[in-house]
Design an enzyme around this catalytic site. Structure first.
Site, PDB file in Angstrom:
ATOM      1  N   CYS A  82       0.955  -0.949   0.049  1.00 21.23           N
ATOM      2  CA  CYS A  82       0.276  -0.094   0.213  1.00 21.23           C
ATOM      3  C   CYS A  82       0.395   1.536  -0.434  1.00 21.23           C
ATOM      4  CB  CYS A  82      -1.248  -0.151   1.319  1.00 21.23           C
ATOM      5  SG  CYS A  82      -2.287   0.973   1.218  1.00 21.23           S
ATOM      6  N   HIS A 187      -3.788  -4.738   0.099  1.00 20.50           N
ATOM      7  CA  HIS A 187      -3.552  -5.439   0.759  1.00 20.50           C
ATOM      8  C   HIS A 187      -3.455  -6.622   0.338  1.00 20.50           C
ATOM      9  CE1 HIS A 187      -3.138  -1.684   3.241  1.00 20.50           C
ATOM     10  NE2 HIS A 187      -4.267  -0.909   2.583  1.00 20.50           N
ATOM     11  N   GLU A 189      -3.113  -8.993   2.793  1.00 28.00           N
ATOM     12  CA  GLU A 189      -3.938  -9.272   3.978  1.00 28.00           C
ATOM     13  C   GLU A 189      -5.414  -9.195   4.141  1.00 28.00           C
ATOM     14  OE1 GLU A 189      -2.832  -5.163   5.013  1.00 28.00           O
ATOM     15  OE2 GLU A 189      -1.987  -7.292   3.685  1.00 28.00           O
TER      16      GLU A 189
END
Length: 221
Positions: A82, A187, A189
């Site tokens: 990011c 992202h 995750e």
């Protein structure tokens, strides 16, 4: 013995979620909050979220600028996430005059909202399409979908070896690989199986291949 990867905790990133995701794909990870803790690691993961100025100020005040520049020069794998991707450039329109790491030439741009067009920030799921042979995407079927939250982007004028392109009013690099530098604007995750696939490739195609090279073992093609 396999050395851990350093996940930089400098006060400007979502460290807890990143750590869980890295561990989930089998990457031994050490959360590092001061440069001295980098000793005995084999790569750096740089998360980032928030305003570019605040992120860079937190990064610099933590003392990580010199070590990451040294690591980049030494060929250590670096993975930005990011705003951690945007930090690799020289600077950002979000914070004129604030120096990025300058590892890649170019400036981060802001999405320009148009009447009746896509809203800013770019938030939600969007497609990524491969360009070239990024280690982060090797063998991944595209278009794939990842989760984005950002108002600024790395434009295609930034010259990188490979990556992925996403469209949101403007085309931008959503993944990049350039030498030992790797990054995602999204992202991992938060991007489900696609995000985990990217992190697994960072493990298998970047970290493990580097380890083989250092040990003098044959490198997979």
């Amino acid at each position: 013995m396999t050395l851990p990867v350093a996940l930089l905790d400098y006060g400007g990133g979502n460290v807890h979620s990143c750590h869980k995701a890295l561990v989930r794909v089998g990457i031994e990870t050490r959360v590092v909050s001061v440069p001295a803790e980098l000793e005995g690691t084999r790569g750096l993961v740089v998360p980032g979220q928030g305003h570019f100025r605040q992120v860079m100020e937190a990064f610099d005040s933590s003392g990580f600028r010199a070590p990451i520049l040294k690591a980049a020069t030494a060929g250590e794998p670096i993975f930005g996430i990011c705003v951690g991707m945007q930090m690799l450039l020289e600077g950002s329109e979000e914070a004129p005059g604030v120096a990025g790491l300058g590892l890649l030439p170019g400036m981060v741009k802001r999405f320009v909202p148009q009447p009746g067009a896509d809203k800013v920030p770019h938030m939600g799921w969007n497609s990524i399409d491969k360009v070239g042979d990024s280690a982060l995407l090797r063998g991944l079927v595209c278009p794939a979908y990842a989760y984005f939250v950002h108002s600024y982007y790395v434009p295609l004028t930034v010259d990188v070896e490979a990556g992925a392109i996403t469209e949101y009013g403007a085309a931008f690099w959503s993944v990049l690989s350039h030498g030992n530098l790797h990054a995602t604007q999204f992202h991992p995750e938060k991007s489900g199986e696609v995000g985990m696939a990217v992190l697994r490739r960072f493990k298998e195609q970047v970290l493990e291949q580097q380890e083989k090279a250092q040990n003098g073992d044959p490198i997979a093609g």
